[in-house]
Motif scaffolding. Structure first.
Motif, PDB file in Angstrom:
ATOM      1  N   LYS A 336       7.302   5.298   5.315  1.00 26.45           N
ATOM      2  CA  LYS A 336       7.750   4.985   6.674  1.00 26.45           C
ATOM      3  C   LYS A 336       8.117   3.516   6.851  1.00 26.45           C
ATOM      4  CE  LYS A 336       5.303   8.712   9.051  1.00 26.45           C
ATOM      5  NZ  LYS A 336       4.319   9.076  10.108  1.00 26.45           N
ATOM      6  N   PHE A 337       7.427   2.622   6.137  1.00 28.82           N
ATOM      7  CA  PHE A 337       7.675   1.193   6.320  1.00 28.82           C
ATOM      8  C   PHE A 337       7.862   0.515   4.973  1.00 28.82           C
ATOM      9  CE2 PHE A 337       5.196   2.437  10.051  1.00 28.82           C
ATOM     10  CZ  PHE A 337       6.046   2.016  11.059  1.00 28.82           C
ATOM     11  N   LEU A 338       8.734  -0.499   4.988  1.00 31.96           N
ATOM     12  CA  LEU A 338       9.064  -1.274   3.799  1.00 31.96           C
ATOM     13  C   LEU A 338       8.918  -2.751   4.152  1.00 31.96           C
ATOM     14  CD1 LEU A 338      10.379  -1.319   0.883  1.00 31.96           C
ATOM     15  CD2 LEU A 338      12.585  -1.499   2.064  1.00 31.96           C
ATOM     16  N   ALA A 339       8.306  -3.537   3.268  1.00 28.69           N
ATOM     17  CA  ALA A 339       8.145  -4.977   3.502  1.00 28.69           C
ATOM     18  C   ALA A 339       8.843  -5.760   2.404  1.00 28.69           C
ATOM     19  CB  ALA A 339       6.667  -5.341   3.558  1.00 28.69           C
ATOM     20  N   PRO A 388       1.226 -10.813  -2.026  1.00 28.72           N
ATOM     21  CA  PRO A 388       1.678  -9.489  -1.606  1.00 28.72           C
ATOM     22  C   PRO A 388       0.970  -9.010  -0.341  1.00 28.72           C
ATOM     23  CG  PRO A 388       0.180  -9.313  -3.474  1.00 28.72           C
ATOM     24  CD  PRO A 388       0.453 -10.765  -3.285  1.00 28.72           C
ATOM     25  N   PRO A 389       1.709  -8.386   0.583  1.00 30.53           N
ATOM     26  CA  PRO A 389       1.071  -7.774   1.746  1.00 30.53           C
ATOM     27  C   PRO A 389       0.494  -6.410   1.374  1.00 30.53           C
ATOM     28  CG  PRO A 389       3.415  -7.391   1.847  1.00 30.53           C
ATOM     29  CD  PRO A 389       3.166  -8.218   0.612  1.00 30.53           C
ATOM     30  N   SER A 390      -0.198  -5.805   2.321  1.00 30.60           N
ATOM     31  CA  SER A 390      -0.745  -4.460   2.144  1.00 30.60           C
ATOM     32  C   SER A 390      -0.346  -3.624   3.342  1.00 30.60           C
ATOM     33  CB  SER A 390      -2.274  -4.520   2.005  1.00 30.60           C
ATOM     34  OG  SER A 390      -2.827  -3.232   1.834  1.00 30.60           O
ATOM     35  N   LEU A 391       0.257  -2.438   3.094  1.00 29.33           N
ATOM     36  CA  LEU A 391       0.745  -1.566   4.164  1.00 29.33           C
ATOM     37  C   LEU A 391      -0.051  -0.266   4.162  1.00 29.33           C
ATOM     38  CD1 LEU A 391       3.285  -3.310   2.990  1.00 29.33           C
ATOM     39  CD2 LEU A 391       4.651  -1.759   4.401  1.00 29.33           C
ATOM     40  N   SER A 392      -0.529   0.131   5.346  1.00 30.92           N
ATOM     41  CA  SER A 392      -1.278   1.377   5.460  1.00 30.92           C
ATOM     42  C   SER A 392      -1.346   1.796   6.920  1.00 30.92           C
ATOM     43  CB  SER A 392      -2.691   1.208   4.896  1.00 30.92           C
ATOM     44  OG  SER A 392      -3.458   2.380   5.059  1.00 30.92           O
ATOM     45  N   GLY A 393      -1.008   3.043   7.185  1.00 31.38           N
ATOM     46  CA  GLY A 393      -1.175   3.600   8.520  1.00 31.38           C
ATOM     47  C   GLY A 393      -0.417   2.887   9.616  1.00 31.38           C
ATOM     48  N   GLY A 394       0.763   2.359   9.326  1.00 27.95           N
ATOM     49  CA  GLY A 394       1.530   1.660  10.353  1.00 27.95           C
ATOM     50  C   GLY A 394       1.027   0.257  10.627  1.00 27.95           C
TER      51      GLY A 394
END
Length: 590
Positions: A336-339, A388-394
């Motif tokens: 759903k999301f890309l950084a 690096p970032p971390s993406l989870s659950g919006g």
């Protein structure tokens, strides 16, 4: 490594003042204004490597002596320091109730923790049992380990040139060595069943895949081709993405274990020697990668020369969505999301919503605590994203640091989310600086109050942090603490002083020059003679009182007139503890 970090900071500081426009993105992308940022940390130290999963956020932080692991509960707003043992714990990796990190045998200064003597090993913490256990055969771990589902994977060996790949099962509590070769194996990744990694025999790099359920190991990349020369491969839900080269062109390829076979998502045909495709990442039904915008052409970093490409695996259609500064891409597991990072007065993080096409640049300074730098910068212009970032659950967690004339290597953890933010943690947050020589000291409370706000740092001796409350405080040390208490951004001072005893204007002495220049410019100090400041002489009570009075008068028009006479009216030397007590009172008055 420290010299390299300073070089990069200097480069970014130089680029930040170039008259550059913001980068042009691929198209008129709608802005997503529904994101809010929360500053998680308030401890005036280094906070790095955030990992987000569910309602937990973990990271590593430097407590003045060694690196520790911390966890933030998003539901309650509490921050807990999980380790406090005098040795380094780094590179946390989180998956559900399981937390993985590297335990180093001895603490070292923060910029060289990866070079610690001895043999680092892996530790596994279970949130449900509150227990830590070592992972067998993990001594000599190299790089960052990975954890997903039932599996922990890592590369390990006596040195970085001869590493092998290891897999540990949380169910069986057994470690399996996948490779045993004379050359390097690297970049292991896992989705909980499959493990992909890169081998480096001779002049080639090859991609291999291990199936933990069947116990089979196979080569995925074509023989004679070089695989994934930049960045790790990506594994998600039985799919593996990587970049492959036939020495003429480059290919982004995806292997699907559900229907075994390779899919070429894109390729180049300009026969360039440089790698124009890199950093593939999978999520849901999408794969994203970086593509060099102008094959065969050079570009400056501020031009964000990489194109962010996204491919739909079901339709095999790809599109450009943005321009990137470089580095890597990061995608939420569900796609759903890309950084990615782009350049605008320094490296910035940007989030792209693959469902709506909207993008946002999350606020790196939601509390406005790092104002400064060029007046032309945006509101959070003195801060840039790092690591690096971390993406989870919006939600997206990332580390930020001040990249323009920053004084310390301090960094904070920011959590960006859509809608209402989670519960805010209290300030100050751990790890708090704990001094070994303050017990029973009448100055303990004052020193700790300043230390909790980053205004008192102490001395590190081996694995011990000392405040030295009874030692004399030096003139330049007192002036720096006073300016910090008053909120003066002395690191931006650049006026030459008449003082000849400050040393050369180099990396070693620049901080001293900036402190004294700011104090002289504000009229807080006049030196000991016309051409001497005596920075390393103990400050006397008279000098300290005069500096404080002048600071109050200069920065507060309602203050009383400063006393007359010189700075030498009271000749008794002031101790560090007494200085902390005086400045803690001033801090309360502001």
């Amino acid at each position: 490594m420290k010299a390299t970090r300073r070089l990069m900071v200097g480069l970014l500081g130089f680029l930040a003042f170039l008259p550059l426009a913001s980068p042009a993105h691929a198209a008129a992308v709608p802005a997503d204004t529904g994101w809010l940022s929360l500053q998680v940390t308030h401890n005036w130290t280094m906070n790095e490597q955030p990992q987000l999963d569910g309602e937990r956020l973990v990271w590593q932080a430097y407590d003045g002596t060694d690196w520790e692991i911390l966890v933030y509960d998003l539901a309650s707003g509490s921050i807990t320091q999980l380790t406090d043992d005098g040795i380094d714990e780094t590179d946390p990796q989180l998956d559900g109730d399981q937390l993985l990190w590297i335990t180093h045998p001895a603490p070292l200064p923060p910029w060289v923790y990866s070079l610690a003597s001895g043999s680092p090993a892996l530790s596994l913490y279970d949130f449900t049992t509150d227990r830590v256990e070592p992972i067998p055969q993990s001594e000599g771990v190299q790089g960052s380990p990975q954890i997903a589902g039932d599996l922990v994977v890592w590369e390990g060996g006596p040195d970085a040139a001869t590493t092998d790949i290891y897999v540990y099962s949380l169910t069986s509590r057994q470690t399996r060595r996948l490779t045993n070769d004379a050359y390097r194996q690297s970049d292991p990744v896992t989705d909980g069943r499959y493990v992909a990694f890169v081998t480096h025999p001779y002049q080639y790099s090859e991609l291999w895949l291990f199936d933990n359920e069947t116990g089979t190991l196979r080569q995925l990349s074509d023989i004679g081709r070089t695989s994934n020369t930049v960045g790790r491969p990506s594994v998600n839900d039985g799919r593996i993405a990587w970049v492959e080269s036939d020495s003429r062109d480059f290919y982004v390829r995806v292997f699907d274990t559900a229907d075994p076979g390779w899919t070429t998502v894109t390729r180049t045909d300009d026969h360039t020697l440089a790698q124009p495709l890199r950093s593939p990442v999978l999520g849901g039904e999408s794969v994203a990668w970086l593509s060099w915008a102008e094959p065969g052409q050079m570009a400056m970093p501020h031009e964000s020369p990489w194109s962010v490409m996204v491919g739909d695996l079901s339709a095999l259609a790809s599109r450009k969505v943005a321009d990137a500064f470089g580095g890597d891409l990061w995608m939420q597991d569900d796609g759903k999301f890309l950084a990615y990072t782009y350049f605008a007065w320094g490296p910035r993080l940007r989030i792209y919503d693959l469902e709506t096409g909207a993008e946002t640049a999350p606020n790196a300074d939601p509390e406005g605590g790092s104002a400064g730098g060029s007046p032309a910068m945006p509101g959070d212009g003195a801060r840039g994203s790092g690591g690096p970032p971390s993406l989870s659950g919006g939600r997206v967690a990332f580390a930020v640091y001040q990249f323009v004339n920053r004084v310390y290597d301090d960094s904070d953890i920011i959590l960006a989310s859509r809608g209402a933010p989670p519960a805010a943690p209290a300030s100050p947050s751990p790890p708090l600086r704990v001094f070994a020589d303050l017990a029973g000291s009448p100055y303990q409370a004052a020193v700790q109050k300043l230390a909790d706000r980053g205004l008192f740092r102490g001395y590190r001796e081996g694995g011990t942090l000392l405040a030295r409350p009874d030692a004399p405080v030096l003139r330049w040390q007192f002036l720096r603490m006073l300016l910090d208490v008053e909120g003066v951004r002395w690191e931006f001072s650049s006026n030459q002083t008449p003082f000849l005893d400050l040393g050369p204007r180099d990396d070693v002495h620049m901080r001293l020059h900036e402190v004294v220049e700011a104090g002289l410019e504000l009229g807080i100090t006049r030196g000991t003679t016309d051409h001497s400041f005596s920075p390393y002489a103990p400050i006397t009570w008279g000098q300290a009182l005069t500096m404080v009075t002048r600071a109050v008068k200069t920065l507060d028009s309602a203050a009383a007139e400063p006393p007359g006479g010189s700075e030498d009216d009271l000749g008794s030397p002031m101790t560090r503890g007494e200085a902390a007590q005086m400045l803690a009172v001033r801090l309360e008055e502001r």
